[in-house]
Each structure stands twice: as structure tokens, then as C-alpha cells.
Design a protein around this motif. Structure first.
Motif, PDB file in Angstrom:
ATOM      1  N   THR A 133     -21.751  61.963  42.973  1.00 25.98           N
ATOM      2  CA  THR A 133     -21.083  60.949  42.162  1.00 25.98           C
ATOM      3  C   THR A 133     -21.066  59.606  42.889  1.00 25.98           C
ATOM      4  OG1 THR A 133     -19.683  62.647  41.167  1.00 25.98           O
ATOM      5  CG2 THR A 133     -18.905  60.381  40.995  1.00 25.98           C
ATOM      6  N   CYS A 134     -21.377  58.561  42.152  1.00 22.60           N
ATOM      7  CA  CYS A 134     -21.343  57.219  42.718  1.00 22.60           C
ATOM      8  C   CYS A 134     -20.194  56.466  42.043  1.00 22.60           C
ATOM      9  CB  CYS A 134     -22.675  56.527  42.457  1.00 22.60           C
ATOM     10  SG  CYS A 134     -22.772  54.867  43.121  1.00 22.60           S
ATOM     11  N   VAL A 135     -19.136  56.193  42.797  1.00 23.10           N
ATOM     12  CA  VAL A 135     -17.961  55.538  42.228  1.00 23.10           C
ATOM     13  C   VAL A 135     -17.985  54.053  42.540  1.00 23.10           C
ATOM     14  CG1 VAL A 135     -15.437  55.529  42.101  1.00 23.10           C
ATOM     15  CG2 VAL A 135     -16.633  57.645  42.621  1.00 23.10           C
ATOM     16  N   ASN A 136     -17.837  53.236  41.512  1.00 25.10           N
ATOM     17  CA  ASN A 136     -17.773  51.787  41.699  1.00 25.10           C
ATOM     18  C   ASN A 136     -16.622  51.220  40.885  1.00 25.10           C
ATOM     19  OD1 ASN A 136     -20.412  50.799  43.145  1.00 25.10           O
ATOM     20  ND2 ASN A 136     -21.038  52.393  41.722  1.00 25.10           N
ATOM     21  N   ASN A 137     -16.101  50.125  41.374  1.00 19.03           N
ATOM     22  CA  ASN A 137     -15.036  49.414  40.691  1.00 19.03           C
ATOM     23  C   ASN A 137     -15.587  48.643  39.484  1.00 19.03           C
ATOM     24  OD1 ASN A 137     -13.536  46.447  40.828  1.00 19.03           O
ATOM     25  ND2 ASN A 137     -12.155  48.198  40.969  1.00 19.03           N
ATOM     26  N   VAL A 138     -14.726  48.358  38.527  1.00 17.09           N
ATOM     27  CA  VAL A 138     -15.119  47.596  37.333  1.00 17.09           C
ATOM     28  C   VAL A 138     -15.829  46.297  37.732  1.00 17.09           C
ATOM     29  CG1 VAL A 138     -14.239  46.301  35.345  1.00 17.09           C
ATOM     30  CG2 VAL A 138     -13.216  48.497  35.947  1.00 17.09           C
ATOM     31  N   GLU A 139     -15.218  45.591  38.665  1.00 17.16           N
ATOM     32  CA  GLU A 139     -15.773  44.298  39.064  1.00 17.16           C
ATOM     33  C   GLU A 139     -17.144  44.461  39.717  1.00 17.16           C
ATOM     34  OE1 GLU A 139     -13.200  42.121  41.701  1.00 17.16           O
ATOM     35  OE2 GLU A 139     -14.689  40.563  42.040  1.00 17.16           O
ATOM     36  N   SER A 140     -17.288  45.508  40.552  1.00 18.89           N
ATOM     37  CA  SER A 140     -18.574  45.733  41.218  1.00 18.89           C
ATOM     38  C   SER A 140     -19.657  45.947  40.177  1.00 18.89           C
ATOM     39  CB  SER A 140     -18.508  46.968  42.115  1.00 18.89           C
ATOM     40  OG  SER A 140     -17.380  46.928  42.932  1.00 18.89           O
ATOM     41  N   LEU A 141     -19.382  46.798  39.186  1.00 16.41           N
ATOM     42  CA  LEU A 141     -20.397  47.101  38.175  1.00 16.41           C
ATOM     43  C   LEU A 141     -20.674  45.899  37.280  1.00 16.41           C
ATOM     44  CD1 LEU A 141     -19.160  50.706  37.357  1.00 16.41           C
ATOM     45  CD2 LEU A 141     -21.417  50.140  38.280  1.00 16.41           C
ATOM     46  N   SER A 142     -19.605  45.146  36.971  1.00 15.46           N
ATOM     47  CA  SER A 142     -19.780  43.980  36.109  1.00 15.46           C
ATOM     48  C   SER A 142     -20.605  42.891  36.802  1.00 15.46           C
ATOM     49  CB  SER A 142     -18.420  43.396  35.723  1.00 15.46           C
ATOM     50  OG  SER A 142     -17.691  44.329  34.971  1.00 15.46           O
ATOM     51  N   LEU A 143     -20.619  42.958  38.121  1.00 18.00           N
ATOM     52  CA  LEU A 143     -21.348  41.954  38.891  1.00 18.00           C
ATOM     53  C   LEU A 143     -22.856  42.180  38.832  1.00 18.00           C
ATOM     54  CD1 LEU A 143     -20.910  39.595  40.893  1.00 18.00           C
ATOM     55  CD2 LEU A 143     -20.705  41.289  42.721  1.00 18.00           C
ATOM     56  N   VAL A 144     -23.258  43.400  38.522  1.00 20.29           N
ATOM     57  CA  VAL A 144     -24.681  43.747  38.621  1.00 20.29           C
ATOM     58  C   VAL A 144     -25.567  42.978  37.628  1.00 20.29           C
ATOM     59  CG1 VAL A 144     -26.348  45.633  38.482  1.00 20.29           C
ATOM     60  CG2 VAL A 144     -24.165  45.982  39.649  1.00 20.29           C
ATOM     61  N   PRO A 145     -25.228  42.933  36.312  1.00 21.40           N
ATOM     62  CA  PRO A 145     -26.124  42.219  35.385  1.00 21.40           C
ATOM     63  C   PRO A 145     -26.333  40.748  35.768  1.00 21.40           C
ATOM     64  CG  PRO A 145     -24.606  43.599  34.165  1.00 21.40           C
ATOM     65  CD  PRO A 145     -24.152  43.619  35.584  1.00 21.40           C
ATOM     66  N   PRO A 146     -25.274  39.958  36.009  1.00 21.31           N
ATOM     67  CA  PRO A 146     -25.550  38.570  36.378  1.00 21.31           C
ATOM     68  C   PRO A 146     -26.360  38.453  37.678  1.00 21.31           C
ATOM     69  CG  PRO A 146     -23.194  39.049  36.596  1.00 21.31           C
ATOM     70  CD  PRO A 146     -23.810  40.201  35.894  1.00 21.31           C
ATOM     71  N   LEU A 147     -26.129  39.386  38.622  1.00 16.23           N
ATOM     72  CA  LEU A 147     -26.872  39.310  39.882  1.00 16.23           C
ATOM     73  C   LEU A 147     -28.365  39.520  39.668  1.00 16.23           C
ATOM     74  CD1 LEU A 147     -25.091  41.096  42.870  1.00 16.23           C
ATOM     75  CD2 LEU A 147     -25.808  38.712  42.662  1.00 16.23           C
ATOM     76  N   LEU A 148     -28.699  40.478  38.788  1.00 13.50           N
ATOM     77  CA  LEU A 148     -30.112  40.773  38.558  1.00 13.50           C
ATOM     78  C   LEU A 148     -30.824  39.595  37.894  1.00 13.50           C
ATOM     79  CD1 LEU A 148     -30.415  44.501  37.439  1.00 13.50           C
ATOM     80  CD2 LEU A 148     -30.816  43.491  39.669  1.00 13.50           C
ATOM     81  N   LEU A 149     -30.034  38.809  37.155  1.00 15.43           N
ATOM     82  CA  LEU A 149     -30.644  37.684  36.438  1.00 15.43           C
ATOM     83  C   LEU A 149     -30.543  36.386  37.232  1.00 15.43           C
ATOM     84  CD1 LEU A 149     -29.286  38.439  32.853  1.00 15.43           C
ATOM     85  CD2 LEU A 149     -31.564  38.925  33.762  1.00 15.43           C
ATOM     86  N   ASP A 150     -29.933  36.461  38.411  1.00  9.91           N
ATOM     87  CA  ASP A 150     -29.650  35.255  39.180  1.00  9.91           C
ATOM     88  C   ASP A 150     -30.861  34.837  40.003  1.00  9.91           C
ATOM     89  OD1 ASP A 150     -28.304  33.189  40.425  1.00  9.91           O
ATOM     90  OD2 ASP A 150     -27.362  34.505  41.911  1.00  9.91           O
ATOM     91  N   ASP A 151     -31.891  34.415  39.305  1.00 10.67           N
ATOM     92  CA  ASP A 151     -33.131  34.090  40.005  1.00 10.67           C
ATOM     93  C   ASP A 151     -32.991  32.845  40.880  1.00 10.67           C
ATOM     94  OD1 ASP A 151     -34.377  36.256  38.864  1.00 10.67           O
ATOM     95  OD2 ASP A 151     -34.945  35.136  37.067  1.00 10.67           O
ATOM     96  N   GLU A 152     -32.079  31.956  40.484  1.00  7.29           N
ATOM     97  CA  GLU A 152     -31.938  30.711  41.259  1.00  7.29           C
ATOM     98  C   GLU A 152     -31.105  30.912  42.513  1.00  7.29           C
ATOM     99  OE1 GLU A 152     -30.854  30.365  37.765  1.00  7.29           O
ATOM    100  OE2 GLU A 152     -32.999  30.168  37.372  1.00  7.29           O
ATOM    101  N   GLY A 153     -30.504  32.069  42.651  1.00 11.92           N
ATOM    102  CA  GLY A 153     -29.695  32.315  43.840  1.00 11.92           C
ATOM    103  C   GLY A 153     -28.355  31.598  43.810  1.00 11.92           C
ATOM    104  N   TYR A 154     -27.785  31.453  42.592  1.00 11.66           N
ATOM    105  CA  TYR A 154     -26.489  30.787  42.475  1.00 11.66           C
ATOM    106  C   TYR A 154     -25.413  31.547  43.247  1.00 11.66           C
ATOM    107  CZ  TYR A 154     -22.099  29.129  40.509  1.00 11.66           C
ATOM    108  OH  TYR A 154     -20.835  28.640  40.376  1.00 11.66           O
ATOM    109  N   TYR A 155     -25.421  32.891  43.052  1.00  3.54           N
ATOM    110  CA  TYR A 155     -24.373  33.705  43.691  1.00  3.54           C
ATOM    111  C   TYR A 155     -24.375  33.481  45.195  1.00  3.54           C
ATOM    112  CZ  TYR A 155     -21.673  37.821  45.128  1.00  3.54           C
ATOM    113  OH  TYR A 155     -20.744  38.655  45.697  1.00  3.54           O
ATOM    114  N   LYS A 156     -25.564  33.525  45.766  1.00  3.73           N
ATOM    115  CA  LYS A 156     -25.665  33.406  47.223  1.00  3.73           C
ATOM    116  C   LYS A 156     -25.326  32.008  47.721  1.00  3.73           C
ATOM    117  CE  LYS A 156     -27.945  35.840  50.762  1.00  3.73           C
ATOM    118  NZ  LYS A 156     -29.127  36.330  51.424  1.00  3.73           N
TER     119      LYS A 156
END
Lengths: 583, 421
Positions: free
Chosen positions: B206-229
Motif C-alpha cells: 500500500t502506498c499512502v499519501n496525503n490529499v495535498e501530496s496527491l493533489s500536487l501531482v497533476p500540476p507538477l507533471l504539467l509544470d514544464d516551465e519549472g514554476y514550482y521549483k
């Protein structure tokens, strides 16, 4: 991957098989890491946190019972941090434990007491916050004292994982957390079968047997009473443990001496009535086979099993042998045949039995086991209670001389002796059934194929001189449940099944000395088979006293009188026992 | 550096959270389509490259977690979304569940693909039952549209999401207690090992993740410009959802860049103290299991490392509880203790018994009747709870007390008349 792991414990290097836990590895160095919830026969709980140790590189302390060793691990069991944690946990447990040690049944063999002595807790640091919950005495066998419970969970494990009953469970949380029955109901309204395995694993005095030693002492002191005692086969290979003897020590003669010194008027052997049981049960089996009776026939000597069947599988009521258990048969014989022989009024006889079992206390209370207003067995003592009486008398069992059982009702065959071990009733029955069925002498007495291991199931097909007889043996009720599943699913077509409720059979019963574990059970099983081998008489139907009782009293097995005195019946108990007849 | 950012919260108010169509209209499930063309390890690599640490409290390296989950062998595996959000003072997951449920589901599906799971469970706290209809409807719409079910978007991924409500126990936020609870048992933590990653829900990997962790994944995958970083600091890039509550003017949920100071959170984002007459006494960070920050520490940067260096709880659940001088330190500690005395599962000795004795000692201190021995005993048993408890609850229950003993020693000073007695 390598199969061994190297580690150090307190700088001492050692090599252990991969998968070993720290607590077991330490044992190899003769270091006993303090523990309460850990039990060698059980799965790991890691609840008590007494066994915390320090491991290099680990931020927290680790529980030695649950942590598997790894290559290069450096364990420390005696640092200040470890000492503080262990003593702290001990103080926390003590503060919530009612410390009326002097009047506790476990005074002297309490694991918590031992830990206090070990850690020299002269001035515990914390105030007493133990609960004032009253004793729970709601059945004839087991008393629970919630105020002493240390919440280790051993009883919960044995009840669920070995016996499959799950009568005990954890409820509530935080400071209200407690071990109790579902909905806090009295034991008799649960799936409890009163086997007492919980009392055997409890580290403290939170679960003990109902004590009848005072009743027995009073009866002995009453000059108007004839107090007779019968002793079950398993007691003689368990009692020695209470007096520091080696596990499996055979103490028959010393035990008889002790009972006589205690003042019992007659000291008899349950092995005798085990032989009687074989005569009746063996005949019943052959009768069922011959006359199309209900099969498979299942043994009925184990009251824990009988209760389990009545509560969980009442559809099997007709499969159980109607033969009473050896305790029940003995009780009936003493108050009829023997009373007549001696010219005693059965009402003046106090019939005591010493059993390795807590469920026998309940069995003796069954209304089927008595007549004319008296009980066939008045008091049942466990092996532990007998040890208490022997200590009360001031005797050291280990150095007593040996003496013989009284006669009649004092001779038992080897077949009767092995009744205490899983597979033993089967083997005893086969020895007699074979010879009665075939009319020939057994070429070899030992039926190794039916000798079973602790906590196991065994299946065998016995050749009755050309006729195959499919049999199965189980000990531990979880294994019994598996046997029932095989029968009811049609997967197996056994003719005869032996079931004993406790792991290893009666030698591992819930009334045996504290400290009984599976290794001890193995030693006792071995002892019973050795005892059998050493006896001149090894077949129930060869027992001269058995021959006499049939000649003088019963006529033949399954006779009218046998049915009246030696057989019984069972009924469905919709998970609720009625003990109102006791009041 | 801007004090408020919009990365994980970028969809808030932009679409109708009850409508999949609406979510799709703003680019919803683009990340999933992209992910399904990637290898599971590549996805984990994206998380690792962005230095994402789990948002539940333990701050576990998320890329590492997913890679480990992927490596565990098993015919069936589970992804669990931990929406128990039980840490007092934490309510940022509620905002994500309310305003952007589809982003969470998308993140969960990507997690399933990445780690090779076939079932996802959302374990939502009982107090959020009003959000059940919204989530159930979102799951149903996703099933209808083929984002959940068999062969999702022709990728070969078979994956379903189940919603499970807890019964309100704090300890069920702990992975193994949560697993027990989903299985229908009493929510009591299991001993470890085996770890959840090997043996979790229904004893499956089982892989347990918090709501926020999982919600972060879609925008991160689309963050080609590296805004998050580009947000946050060099050693702690990115943004974080925080819940600010207590005696401040504007309590609420904020998305902030890492590196913001606690002072900025309290005085700028949350508008400062509620009543200027009562200055700040302390800030508790990370929930009831978090350490206490003294006024002198307000300039600590809100990063994992910065907080750790200041001996504060490293982010934890993202709770920031501001307490003014109307509440005494000992009063605050007693309140925290009351919470843990109520929420301990009771299985293991240090936590079950320790909480009771510590509560009594705190009462004594509050009454000013304590001796130095009482203070020593308090410290001793708080330490024992921290190092000997079975699970994280017992381990962290005394964080507030132990940090208060360091930062507010005067609270524990023995009164002269008691000392001379």
C-alpha cells in the motif's frame, strides 16, 4: 541472500539465522530481555514495550520482540537509556496494577512480580491509579480480575489464534482500554468454552481458575465425609513443574503419597475410568459401524471441545460419542458401584477430581452428571490447585516417597495413561477396538500413525485386519474447526475423530502449571508414552479391575446400566450458558 | 518573494467542482494523459527532481516512496489517499477536497499508474461527511467517462477508487491504524515491520499519501516551465498549503512558498494578532503533535531544514496555531494533553499509561503545587513516551510539552513555598 546474520549484543558477537528477532538472539547469549506481552508460542504483539533496546544508528529504542536482526546490527540491552525506559514502563504498568499481591493466586509465579524483583522496584515512582473494577466470577471455571490486567493481549491471542473462539478482545481506548468480552458480557454469554488457555498465558493474576481448594480442605476436615479423589493422567506429568522438577517428570507415586498425606480417604486413578471410557466408547464405535449409526463418531472427553460443539456446531450433537468423559464415568462409579461396595451413603461421599483442566469444573456442574440431588463430582481441582494444597500441607513433592493408588478403581492401563496426549484416546480406542473387532491379538500395540503434534491435525487410515478405518485427530479448537470443515464439506469421510480442545491435548490443559508452553507440552507427551511403555498392562480391556466391574456391576459395555450411568447427551447452547442450576 | 502563491490551488474557483465536464474544460486530466505515456519511474523522478516531501506530517521523500511502492512485488496493490486530516488546527485538505476534488482523483489515478496499483482508497475523516456526495459523484463521473475502471484511456490500467469514512479517531491518520479501519477493524496501529508499503490495506502493498501530496501531482507533471521549483528556497523549493488558526485577525488556508518566515505568516498573511492588547505568546506548528515556537523564533524560515535547525516541527501537517497571552503556556499544554489522553488507542503501555500520569502532573503544575521531582518525572515519562511508544502518536504526543520545557522553563519553576516545604 545469506541465511545467517552477524550482530553484536552488548559488544558480544553472534551469528543467528536470518529472521531471528532480537529477543530470541539475546536468549542465545543467555540474556533474558524483560518482557510481558511476548510469549514464545504466540505471534508478536509489541504492546507492553518492556523489551525496548538500543540499536546503534536508531533514533528511537526498538522493541526486541518485534525487531528482526540485520547484518551488522549493534544491540545494547543495558544502557542508561534502556534501563530508564524499561524501569519507566514497569512503573507505568505497576501504577495501573492492583497490588494486592499477598492474596493473589499468582503470588510467587507472577511475571510482573519477577520483573519488580529483577529491577529492584522498592520505591515505584508513580501514584496508584489502578481501577476498582470488581472480580468477574460468572462461570464455574474462570475468574477475571480486570484491576490486575496489564493489557498484554496474550489471552486475546491464544483465544483467537489457537482456540479460534475470540471470546476475549480489546475494547475502548487510552486509559479506558481494557481486555474484556464483546460488549463486556459475562463469559457464559460469549463464545468462551472455559478451556482456561487464557489463564495459562496470563503473566499476572488477571485470569485464574475458580479456586476450590478451601472447599476440599473443609471436606477433608469433616469427619462425616468420605473424601475420595481421582487424578487425571496428565496431572502426573505436569505437577512436578510446580516443585521445580524437570518438564515431563513422571511423579505418579509421589503424587499419590502427597494425596494420602493430605487426608483423602481414598486415592484413585482416572486412568481406570479412562479404560472404562474405552470399553464403552470403543463398543459404541463398533456398534455404530455395524448398525449404521451416526458417523463419524467424535470423542467427547474434552469438555472444552464439547462446549465448543454445543455452541458453534450443534448439528454435530449426534456425532459425539455418548460415553461420558473419564471424570464423569469415575464420578458415577464412585457414588454407585463403589458406594454399594463400601456400604456408604452416596450423600456422604465427597468426590474430588484433580484435572489439568478448567473446563472440567464446568463439566462437573452439568446436570447430566449427577442424580438424586447429588453431583457425581463435587469438586474439581486443577493441577495448580493440587500444588497449592501440597504446599499448604508443607510437603515438597520432589522428595516424597512413592506409593500406590487404592484399589479397586486404582489400576489403569497404559491405554488409559495416554488419554492425556493428543492422539492418545484414538490409540487407546484402537488397541481395544482392533482386538474386539478382529478377535485377534494386536501384532504391535503402538499406533504411531495417530500420535499427533502440538497444535496440529493428523489423518490416518488404520487397517483393522482388512477393514480400513479412516480417522482424524486434532488438538486446539482452531484445528478442530478445520476438521469439522473437512467433514461438513464432504472433503473427508472419517469414521472416527478425536478432538481435544487444548494444544497438545490434556497435558497442555488450561489447569496445568503456569509456564506450560509448547516445549513443555512436547516433554509431557513424551512422558505419557514412556509411562505407557513402562506399564505391564497396556490395553483397557485387559485391566482386571475393568473386568471385575463389568462382572459385578455393568454386565457388558452398552448395557442398560452402562447407558444409565456411563453415557450422557448433548444439546445446542445458543451461545449462552445457563448456570442458574448452580445457585 | 510573493507571500501568497497559486500552484496547487490554481483551479480554486475556476471550475464547478461538481462537474467533470467543467474540470475538463480547464484542462483537467491532461496530466493523466501525459502520465499514461510515461513510465512509472519517470513520474517518481519528476517528484524527486522537485524535491517533493510528503505533506502528511512525516515529510517522507515522495519520489522515493513511489519508487519503493513500485518495486514491491504483489499481484494487487493499493493507493491510499489519507484524508483523515486529524491534526488539530489543520484544514487545508478540506479546501482541496471542497474546491478541487477532480485534481485529487487525477493525482490518485496517476499514483496508481506509477506504483502499479489496481485500487485506490480515500480515507476521509468522519467530520468531512458533508463532502461525501461531492466525492462520490466525482468518482462516478470519472467511471462514466472512463478515467476509472478497466483499461483507462486505453493504457491498460485497471483502477478503481473507493471512498471510506473513518469514525473519528485521530490515530486513524496513522497508516496502519487507517488500514485496520478500512478493513473494518478497530483503528489501532499495527507494529512495524512489516511496513505499510509491504503490508497495508487488506495486507496488500500500500502506498499512502496525503490529499495535498496527491493533489500536487497533476500540476507538477504539467509544470514544464519549472514554476514550482522557482518558488521557495534553493534547499527547499516549492509551495505549501498551510492552515492558520488561533488568535489572529484572518485565520484561514494559504498556499505559501517555502522560506516565508513564521512572522510573515502570522503578521502579513493572517493579518496579525486578533487583539493588539494581547501579544503573541506562542505558535504551535504542525498540529497538536507539533513543537511550540517562542516569540523569539518568529523569524525562522518555514522550510524543512530551517524549522529543524530551530528545533521546531519540520512543517508537519502545515498547521500554524497562534496563541496570545490570554492563554497560559501550562493551560495550553493541558489542553493538548487532554486531546492525547482522549485519542491514545491504549494498546501500548507508554502511551496508554504515560498520558494519564502526565495529565496529573500538569494539573499539579497548573496549581503551583509541584516539586522539582514532579518536573523530573514529567520529563522522564515524556521522554519514555517519545522513544518507546508503538506508533507515531505516542512518539509525538509530548512534543509540545518537551519543547515548552525548553522554551518556557519559568513555567515549570518550583514555587519557593513548595520548595522549602
Amino acid at each position: 541472500m545469506s541465511n545467517t546474520v552477524h550482530l553484536t549484543i552488548n559488544h558480544l558477537p553472534l551469528e543467528v539465522p536470518a529472521g531471528t528477532r532480537i529477543i530470541e538472539a539475546a536468549k542465545m547469549l543467555n540474556i533474558d530481555i524483560p518482557h510481558l506481552c511476548y510469549h514464545p508460542d504466540q505471534t508478536i504483539k509489541a504492546h507492553c514495550r518492556m523489551c525496548m533496546v538500543e540499536v546503534t544508528g536508531q533514533r528511537k529504542l526498538l522493541a526486541a520482540c518485534s525487531t528482526v536482526v540485520w547484518e551488522g546490527m549493534e544491540v545494547f540491552t543495558d544502557t542508561k537509556k534502556v534501563y530508564d525506559a524499561q524501569v519507566g514502563v514497569l512503573d507505568l504498568i505497576l501504577a495501573d496494577h492492583k497490588q494486592n499481591c499477598l492474596s493473589c493466586a499468582r503470588n510467587g509465579n507472577c511475571e510482573l512480580q519477577k520483573l519488580c524483583r529483577r529491577f529492584n522496584r522498592l520505591l515505584p515512582e508513580l501514584p496508584d491509579i489502578s481501577s476498582n473494577e470488581p472480580l468477574r466470577i460468572d462461570n464455574p471455571s474462570i475468574v477475571r480480575d480486570p484491576s490486575k490486567c496489564v493489557k498484554c493481549g496474550r489471552c486475546v491471542k491464544v483465544c483467537a489464534e489457537v482456540q479460534g473462539c475470540a471470546a476475549l478482545t480489546a475494547s475502548n481506548r487510552s486509559g479506558d482500554f481494557k481486555i474484556t468480552t464483546a460488549f463486556d458480557l459475562p463469559m457464559d454469554q460469549t463464545d468462551c468454552v472455559l478451556c482456561g488457555q487464557c489463564s495459562l498465558v496470563c503473566p499476572v493474576g488477571a485470569i485464574v481458575e475458580v479456586d476450590n481448594t478451601n472447599d476440599v480442605v473443609r471436606a477433608i476436615q469433616d469427619p462425616r465425609k468420605h473424601v475420595v479423589v481421582q487424578v487425571a493422567p496428565s496431572v502426573r506429568v505436569g505437577l512436578g513443574d510446580e516443585f521445580g522438577m524437570e518438564a515431563g517428570a513422571i511423579v505418579t507415586g509421589k503424587m499419590v503419597t502427597a494425596l494420602k498425606m493430605l487426608g483423602f480417604d481414598k486415592v484413585f486413578d482416572t486412568n481406570f475410568s479412562a479404560d472404562l471410557t474405552i470399553m464403552e466408547e470403543g463398543s459404541e464405535l463398533l456398534d455404530r459401524i455395524k448398525n449404521g449409526g451416526k458417523l463419524p463418531m467424535i470423542t467427547s472427553c474434552s469438555p472444552g471441545w464439547v462446549t465448543y460443539m454445543e455452541k458453534q456446531h450443534p448439528e454435530l450433537c449426534d456425532n459425539l460419542s455418548t460415553a461420558k468423559s473419564p471424570q464423569g464415568m469415575f464420578g458415577a462409579v464412585v457414588k454407585t458401584y463403589y458406594a454399594q461396595k463400601m456400604g456408604w451413603d452416596p450423600h456422604d461421599i465427597v468426590s474430588v477430581s484433580v484435572m489439568p483442566c478448567t473446563a472440567k469444573k464446568y463439566e462437573a456442574s452439568r446436570p447430566e452428571l449427577g442424580r438424586d440431588g447429588y453431583r457425581d463430582v463435587d469438586y474439581v481441582l486443577t493441577t495448580r490447585e493440587l500444588a497449592k494444597l501440597i504446599r499448604y500441607e508443607g510437603l515438597d513433592l520432589s522428595v516424597l516417597p512413592e506409593s500406590e493408588f487404592d484399589s479397586p478403581l486404582g489400576i489403569g492401563s497404559g491405554a488409559g495413561a495416554i488419554f492425556g496426549a493428543t492422539g492418545g484416546v484414538m490409540e487407546a480406542a484402537l488397541r481395544t477396538a482392533y482386538e474386539v473387532y478382529t478377535g485377534q491379538t494386536l501384532p504391535r500395540l503402538e499406533f504411531e500413525a495417530v500420535r499427533n503434534d502440538v497444535n496440529a491435525i493428523k489423518e490416518a487410515t488404520i487397517d483393522l485386519n482388512g477393514t480400513p478405518l479412516k480417522v482424524a485427530i486434532a488438538n486446539g479448537l482452531k484445528n478442530a474447526e478445520e476438521i469439522i470443515r473437512r467433514v461438513e464439506s464432504g472433503e473427508a469421510d472419517y469414521i472416527f475423530i478425536e478432538i481435544m480442545a487444548c494444544p497438545g491435548g490434556c497435558i497442555g490443559g488450561g489447569g496445568q502449571p503456569i509456564g506450560t508452553n509448547n516445549a513443555v507440552r512436547d516433554a509431557r507427551i513424551k512422558a505419557l508414552y514412556e509411562l505407557d511403555k513402562s506399564l505391564p498392562l497396556r490395553k483397557s480391556h485387559d485391566n482386571p479391575e475393568i473386568k471385575t466391574i463389568y462382572e459385578e456391576f455393568f454386565g457388558a459395555p452398552l448395557s442398560h446400566r452402562s447407558h444409565e450411568l456411563l453415557h450422557t447427551h448433548y444439546h445446542a447452547r445458543p451461545k449462552k450458558h445457563d448456570f442458574s442450576h448452580l445457585k | 518573494m510573493s507571500k501568497k502563491v497559486c500552484f496547487i490551488t490554481r483551479n480554486f474557483g475556476k471550475y464547478d467542482p461538481d462537474s467533470l465536464k467543467s474540470y475538463e474544460s480547464i484542462g483537467g486530466f491532461t496530466a493523466l494523459r501525459k502520465a499514461l505515456k510515461m513510465d512509472g519511474n519517470e513520474i517518481a523522478d519528476v517528484l524527486a527532481a522537485n524535491g517533493v516531501q510528503g505533506r502528511g506530517g512525516a515529510a517522507y521523500d515522495m519520489g522515493k516512496k513511489w519508487r519503493q511502492a513500485r518495486e514491491v512485488k504483489g499481484e494487487h496493490k493499493c493507493v491510499v489517499c489519507n484524508a483523515d486530516e486529524g491534526e488539530p488546527g489543520t484544514f487545508k485538505d478540506r479546501e482541496l477536497l471542497t474546491n478541487d476534488p477532480f485534481q485529487l482523483l487525477e493525482g490518485m489515478i496517476i499514483a496508481g499508474w506509477s506504483v502499479g496499483a489496481d485500487n485506490g482508497y480515500i480515507y476521509m475523516r468522519e467530520e468531512y461527511s458533508h463532502l461525501r456526495p461531492r466525492l462520490l459523484s466525482a468518482i462516478a463521473q470519472c467511471e462514466e467517462a472512463g478515467y476509472l475502471g478497466d483499461n483507462i484511456l486505453n493504457s491498460g490500467l485497471n483502477y478503481r477508487i473507493h471512498l471510506y469514512s473513518g469514525a473519528g479517531a485521530y490515530v486513524c491518520g496513522e497508516g496502519s491504524a487507517l488500514s485496520e479501519s478500512i478493513e473494518g477493524k478497530a483503528g489501532r496501529p499495527r507494529m512495524k515491520p512489516p511496513f505499510i508499503k509491504q503490508c497495508g490495506v487488506f495486507h496488500l502493498p500500500t502506498c499512502v499519501n496525503n490529499v495535498e501530496s496527491l493533489s500536487l501531482v497533476p500540476p507538477l507533471l504539467l509544470d514544464d516551465e519549472g514554476y514550482y521549483k522557482s518558488q521557495g528556497t534553493e534547499d527547499c523549493p516549492g509551495t505549501k498549503m498551510i492552515s492558520v488558526s488561533g488568535n489572529v485577525k484572518n485565520p484561514g488556508v494559504f498556499e505559501v512558498p517555502f522560506g516565508i518566515t513564521i512572522r510573515e505568516i502570522v503578521y502579513d498573511l493572517a493579518g496579525g494578532m486578533e487583539n493588539p492588547e494581547y501579544p503573541l505568546r506562542l505558535v504551535q506548528l504542525g498540529g497538536a503533535s507539533g513543537r511550540i515556537c517562542a516569540p523569539s523564533q518568529l523569524d525562522t524560515p518555514y522550510t524543512y531544514k530551517g524549522m529543524r535547525q530551530a528545533d521546531l516541527t519540520a512543517i508537519g501537517s502545515g498547521a500554524v496555531l497562534v496563541v496570545d497571552e490570554r492563554t497560559s503556556v501550562i493551560g495550553f499544554l493541558r489542553m493538548t494533553q487532554e486531546f492525547f489522553s482522549h485519542e491514545s488507542c491504549g494498546q501500548c503501555t507508554p502511551c496508554r499509561e504515560g498520558n494519564r500520569h502526565i495529565a496529573m502532573l500538569l494539573d499539579k503544575i497548573a496549581a503551583g503545587e509541584h516539586t522539582q521531582k514532579d518536573v523530573d518525572t514529567l520529563k522522564k515519562f515524556a521522554d519514555i513516551m517519545s522513544c518507546a511508544s508503538l506508533c507515531g502518536l505516542g512518539e509525538t504526543a509530548q512534543s509540545a510539552l518537551l519543547s515548552a520545557m525548553k522554551r518556557f522553563p519559568e513555567v515549570f519553576a518550583v514555587k519557593e513555598e513548595v520548595a522549602v516545604r
